[in-house]
Design a protein around this motif. Structure first.
Motif, PDB file in Angstrom:
ATOM      1  N   PHE A 157       0.832  -1.204   0.000  1.00  0.00           N
ATOM      2  CA  PHE A 157       0.000   0.000   0.000  1.00  0.00           C
ATOM      3  C   PHE A 157       0.865   1.252   0.000  1.00  0.00           C
ATOM      4  O   PHE A 157       0.611   2.209  -0.752  1.00  0.00           O
ATOM      5  CB  PHE A 157      -0.918  -0.024   1.222  1.00  0.00           C
ATOM      6  CG  PHE A 157      -1.917   1.106   1.256  1.00  0.00           C
ATOM      7  CD1 PHE A 157      -2.575   1.501   0.110  1.00  0.00           C
ATOM      8  CD2 PHE A 157      -2.204   1.757   2.449  1.00  0.00           C
ATOM      9  CE1 PHE A 157      -3.512   2.530   0.144  1.00  0.00           C
ATOM     10  CE2 PHE A 157      -3.128   2.784   2.491  1.00  0.00           C
ATOM     11  CZ  PHE A 157      -3.784   3.167   1.339  1.00  0.00           C
ATOM     12  N   ALA A 158       1.921   1.259   0.821  1.00  0.00           N
ATOM     13  CA  ALA A 158       2.814   2.423   0.885  1.00  0.00           C
ATOM     14  C   ALA A 158       3.504   2.648  -0.457  1.00  0.00           C
ATOM     15  O   ALA A 158       3.626   3.787  -0.923  1.00  0.00           O
ATOM     16  CB  ALA A 158       3.859   2.218   1.989  1.00  0.00           C
ATOM     17  N   GLU A 159       3.955   1.580  -1.087  1.00  0.00           N
ATOM     18  CA  GLU A 159       4.612   1.708  -2.384  1.00  0.00           C
ATOM     19  C   GLU A 159       3.645   2.216  -3.446  1.00  0.00           C
ATOM     20  O   GLU A 159       4.018   3.035  -4.299  1.00  0.00           O
ATOM     21  CB  GLU A 159       5.194   0.358  -2.803  1.00  0.00           C
ATOM     22  CG  GLU A 159       6.386  -0.089  -1.969  1.00  0.00           C
ATOM     23  CD  GLU A 159       6.819  -1.511  -2.280  1.00  0.00           C
ATOM     24  OE1 GLU A 159       7.898  -1.909  -1.797  1.00  0.00           O
ATOM     25  OE2 GLU A 159       6.082  -2.222  -3.000  1.00  0.00           O
ATOM     26  N   ALA A 160       2.397   1.751  -3.400  1.00  0.00           N
ATOM     27  CA  ALA A 160       1.401   2.194  -4.374  1.00  0.00           C
ATOM     28  C   ALA A 160       1.124   3.686  -4.220  1.00  0.00           C
ATOM     29  O   ALA A 160       1.020   4.416  -5.223  1.00  0.00           O
ATOM     30  CB  ALA A 160       0.113   1.395  -4.196  1.00  0.00           C
ATOM     31  N   LEU A 161       1.009   4.162  -2.980  1.00  0.00           N
ATOM     32  CA  LEU A 161       0.786   5.584  -2.740  1.00  0.00           C
ATOM     33  C   LEU A 161       1.968   6.410  -3.234  1.00  0.00           C
ATOM     34  O   LEU A 161       1.786   7.464  -3.866  1.00  0.00           O
ATOM     35  CB  LEU A 161       0.563   5.835  -1.248  1.00  0.00           C
ATOM     36  CG  LEU A 161      -0.702   5.254  -0.625  1.00  0.00           C
ATOM     37  CD1 LEU A 161      -0.720   5.508   0.881  1.00  0.00           C
ATOM     38  CD2 LEU A 161      -1.947   5.845  -1.268  1.00  0.00           C
ATOM     39  N   ASP A 202     -13.705  -9.708  -8.459  1.00  0.00           N
ATOM     40  CA  ASP A 202     -12.688  -9.048  -7.642  1.00  0.00           C
ATOM     41  C   ASP A 202     -13.104  -7.606  -7.384  1.00  0.00           C
ATOM     42  O   ASP A 202     -13.453  -6.874  -8.321  1.00  0.00           O
ATOM     43  CB  ASP A 202     -11.343  -9.074  -8.365  1.00  0.00           C
ATOM     44  CG  ASP A 202     -10.236  -8.514  -7.493  1.00  0.00           C
ATOM     45  OD1 ASP A 202      -9.768  -9.235  -6.607  1.00  0.00           O
ATOM     46  OD2 ASP A 202      -9.870  -7.340  -7.694  1.00  0.00           O
ATOM     47  N   PRO A 203     -13.089  -7.145  -6.112  1.00  0.00           N
ATOM     48  CA  PRO A 203     -13.530  -5.769  -5.802  1.00  0.00           C
ATOM     49  C   PRO A 203     -12.777  -4.692  -6.579  1.00  0.00           C
ATOM     50  O   PRO A 203     -13.365  -3.692  -6.993  1.00  0.00           O
ATOM     51  CB  PRO A 203     -13.265  -5.661  -4.297  1.00  0.00           C
ATOM     52  CG  PRO A 203     -13.330  -7.061  -3.797  1.00  0.00           C
ATOM     53  CD  PRO A 203     -12.767  -7.903  -4.891  1.00  0.00           C
ATOM     54  N   VAL A 208      -9.661  -1.475  -0.808  1.00  0.00           N
ATOM     55  CA  VAL A 208      -9.071  -2.735  -1.267  1.00  0.00           C
ATOM     56  C   VAL A 208      -7.779  -3.040  -0.531  1.00  0.00           C
ATOM     57  O   VAL A 208      -7.525  -4.183  -0.125  1.00  0.00           O
ATOM     58  CB  VAL A 208      -8.835  -2.699  -2.793  1.00  0.00           C
ATOM     59  CG1 VAL A 208      -7.988  -3.895  -3.237  1.00  0.00           C
ATOM     60  CG2 VAL A 208     -10.168  -2.698  -3.534  1.00  0.00           C
ATOM     61  N   ASN A 209      -6.940  -2.013  -0.330  1.00  0.00           N
ATOM     62  CA  ASN A 209      -5.648  -2.236   0.314  1.00  0.00           C
ATOM     63  C   ASN A 209      -5.748  -2.317   1.833  1.00  0.00           C
ATOM     64  O   ASN A 209      -5.114  -3.171   2.456  1.00  0.00           O
ATOM     65  CB  ASN A 209      -4.671  -1.123  -0.078  1.00  0.00           C
ATOM     66  CG  ASN A 209      -4.197  -1.242  -1.514  1.00  0.00           C
ATOM     67  OD1 ASN A 209      -3.301  -2.008  -1.826  1.00  0.00           O
ATOM     68  ND2 ASN A 209      -4.831  -0.495  -2.404  1.00  0.00           N
ATOM     69  N   MET A 210      -6.543  -1.454   2.446  1.00  0.00           N
ATOM     70  CA  MET A 210      -6.636  -1.444   3.905  1.00  0.00           C
ATOM     71  C   MET A 210      -7.400  -2.651   4.435  1.00  0.00           C
ATOM     72  O   MET A 210      -7.086  -3.171   5.508  1.00  0.00           O
ATOM     73  CB  MET A 210      -7.311  -0.151   4.368  1.00  0.00           C
ATOM     74  CG  MET A 210      -6.526   1.113   4.070  1.00  0.00           C
ATOM     75  SD  MET A 210      -4.967   1.222   4.980  1.00  0.00           S
ATOM     76  CE  MET A 210      -5.576   1.539   6.635  1.00  0.00           C
ATOM     77  N   LEU A 211      -8.417  -3.093   3.682  1.00  0.00           N
ATOM     78  CA  LEU A 211      -9.239  -4.220   4.128  1.00  0.00           C
ATOM     79  C   LEU A 211      -8.829  -5.543   3.488  1.00  0.00           C
ATOM     80  O   LEU A 211      -9.464  -6.567   3.747  1.00  0.00           O
ATOM     81  CB  LEU A 211     -10.719  -3.934   3.827  1.00  0.00           C
ATOM     82  CG  LEU A 211     -11.302  -2.672   4.472  1.00  0.00           C
ATOM     83  CD1 LEU A 211     -12.754  -2.478   4.051  1.00  0.00           C
ATOM     84  CD2 LEU A 211     -11.189  -2.739   5.989  1.00  0.00           C
ATOM     85  N   GLY A 229     -10.231  -9.053  -1.936  1.00  0.00           N
ATOM     86  CA  GLY A 229      -9.986  -9.694  -3.212  1.00  0.00           C
ATOM     87  C   GLY A 229      -8.528 -10.025  -3.470  1.00  0.00           C
ATOM     88  O   GLY A 229      -7.678  -9.989  -2.584  1.00  0.00           O
ATOM     89  N   ASN A 230      -8.249 -10.356  -4.719  1.00  0.00           N
ATOM     90  CA  ASN A 230      -6.890 -10.745  -5.110  1.00  0.00           C
ATOM     91  C   ASN A 230      -5.908  -9.597  -4.979  1.00  0.00           C
ATOM     92  O   ASN A 230      -4.757  -9.793  -4.594  1.00  0.00           O
ATOM     93  CB  ASN A 230      -6.897 -11.255  -6.557  1.00  0.00           C
ATOM     94  CG  ASN A 230      -7.618 -12.580  -6.693  1.00  0.00           C
ATOM     95  OD1 ASN A 230      -7.165 -13.588  -6.188  1.00  0.00           O
ATOM     96  ND2 ASN A 230      -8.762 -12.574  -7.373  1.00  0.00           N
ATOM     97  N   HIS A 231      -6.346  -8.378  -5.300  1.00  0.00           N
ATOM     98  CA  HIS A 231      -5.452  -7.226  -5.192  1.00  0.00           C
ATOM     99  C   HIS A 231      -5.077  -6.961  -3.738  1.00  0.00           C
ATOM    100  O   HIS A 231      -3.917  -6.710  -3.426  1.00  0.00           O
ATOM    101  CB  HIS A 231      -6.113  -5.979  -5.790  1.00  0.00           C
ATOM    102  CG  HIS A 231      -6.111  -5.947  -7.284  1.00  0.00           C
ATOM    103  ND1 HIS A 231      -7.039  -6.619  -8.035  1.00  0.00           N
ATOM    104  CD2 HIS A 231      -5.291  -5.321  -8.168  1.00  0.00           C
ATOM    105  CE1 HIS A 231      -6.798  -6.414  -9.324  1.00  0.00           C
ATOM    106  NE2 HIS A 231      -5.743  -5.631  -9.437  1.00  0.00           N
ATOM    107  N   GLY A 232      -6.054  -7.015  -2.865  1.00  0.00           N
ATOM    108  CA  GLY A 232      -5.777  -6.739  -1.457  1.00  0.00           C
ATOM    109  C   GLY A 232      -4.913  -7.794  -0.798  1.00  0.00           C
ATOM    110  O   GLY A 232      -4.151  -7.508   0.122  1.00  0.00           O
ATOM    111  N   LYS A 233      -5.004  -9.021  -1.273  1.00  0.00           N
ATOM    112  CA  LYS A 233      -4.230 -10.114  -0.673  1.00  0.00           C
ATOM    113  C   LYS A 233      -2.824 -10.212  -1.265  1.00  0.00           C
ATOM    114  O   LYS A 233      -1.878 -10.559  -0.568  1.00  0.00           O
ATOM    115  CB  LYS A 233      -4.971 -11.440  -0.891  1.00  0.00           C
ATOM    116  CG  LYS A 233      -6.300 -11.507  -0.146  1.00  0.00           C
ATOM    117  CD  LYS A 233      -7.099 -12.731  -0.557  1.00  0.00           C
ATOM    118  CE  LYS A 233      -8.463 -12.750   0.123  1.00  0.00           C
ATOM    119  NZ  LYS A 233      -9.307 -13.861  -0.352  1.00  0.00           N
ATOM    120  N   ALA A 234      -2.706  -9.913  -2.556  1.00  0.00           N
ATOM    121  CA  ALA A 234      -1.418 -10.097  -3.216  1.00  0.00           C
ATOM    122  C   ALA A 234      -0.556  -8.851  -3.184  1.00  0.00           C
ATOM    123  O   ALA A 234       0.659  -8.926  -3.133  1.00  0.00           O
ATOM    124  CB  ALA A 234      -1.643 -10.531  -4.670  1.00  0.00           C
TER     125      ALA A 234
END
Length: 272
Positions: free
Chosen positions: A65-69, A212-213, A260-263, A266-271
């Protein structure tokens, strides 16, 4: 090393924010010359931080999440500087700079050490899909910035506030043109991002993440902007209505990024 560079980038983006605010309050040349230099300096050290982290992890630094931001902030600043080189708009920098500052500050707060790349992400599709999708988000963030300024300027003109701290905002026509150009390019990039993600998912799982959300949010964003652009071309949707829908579409992007990232949905949040 990259943490220190990220801290320096945060300070430079904060300085750029202050300079941009001064630039829309007073019509002087110094803020107009200083703003792109501060942002370029911030982007330089920011890019160095991303490169160092990518080298340390052995892959492009976009999987947390930090890298994405952080990556989103860097692309937003880069795109703004490209626009600024063709059409100087200090007022737009007064929205872009604090956005970049907030994103990098959040990335700094959520910073963690580099982690191994999950096997599911070890693919040539990773940089293609993520760069396209994040570029689309960054362009839509610029459209959001122009739309926000449009609504502020329109309100000022309607209430006949010709003077004040915001008297040097761009014209409504200029802001509407910037918004339209960003919507077109943002939609192209978002479409390519969705298509590349579907192709990647089909290659890995044999399906396209239909529930996927992240994909649902992306398709919702895509639908909002398609309707908006179609309305602009056929029904003459411009001005306040277009600016409001642009902001609504960007709100969906923000909701998707955070939820998606904080919770870990789906696949994006888990991977990622």
């Amino acid at each position: 090393m990259e943490l220190g560079l990220l801290r320096l980038a945060t300070l430079l983006y904060l300085a750029a924010t202050l300079v941009a605010l001064v630039g829309i309050a007073v019509r002087q040349e110094l803020p107009r010359r200083l703003l792109p230099r501060l942002l370029l300096g911030g982007l330089g050290v920011h890019a160095a931080a991303i490169i160092i982290r990518s080298v340390a992890g052995g892959h492009i630094a976009v999987t947390t999440f930090a890298e994405a931001l952080s990556f989103l902030a860097a692309l937003l600043v880069a795109i703004f500087l490209a626009v600024q080189a063709r059409r100087p708009l200090v007022a737009l920098g007064a929205v872009v700079s604090p956005l970049a500052f907030g994103l990098v500050l959040a990335a700094y707060a959520a910073y963690s050490g580099a982690r191994p790349l999950p096997p599911v992400l070890d693919s040539a599709w990773l940089p293609v899909h993520v760069v396209l999708a994040t570029l689309g988000d960054a362009v839509f963030a610029l459209a959001f910035s122009a739309s926000l300024l449009y609504l502020v300027q329109e309100r000022r003109l309607k209430t006949h506030r010709g003077r004040g701290l915001l008297r040097h905002l761009p014209s409504l026509e200029t802001l509407d043109r910037v918004n339209y150009a960003c919507l077109v390019w943002g939609l192209i990039l978002l479409t390519l991002g969705i298509v590349s993600g579907i192709m990647w998912a089909h290659e890995v799982w044999g399906r396209s993440w239909s529930t996927d959300p992240k994909l649902v949010f992306s398709l919702l964003t895509w639908a909002v902007y398609v309707v908006l652009l179609q309305g602009r071309m056929t029904a003459g949707w411009r001005g306040r209505w277009a600016a409001t829908l642009t902001i609504a579409g960007f709100a969906v992007i923000v909701l998707s990024l955070v939820s998606v990232n904080m919770l870990a949905l789906g696949n994006h949040g888990k991977a990622f």
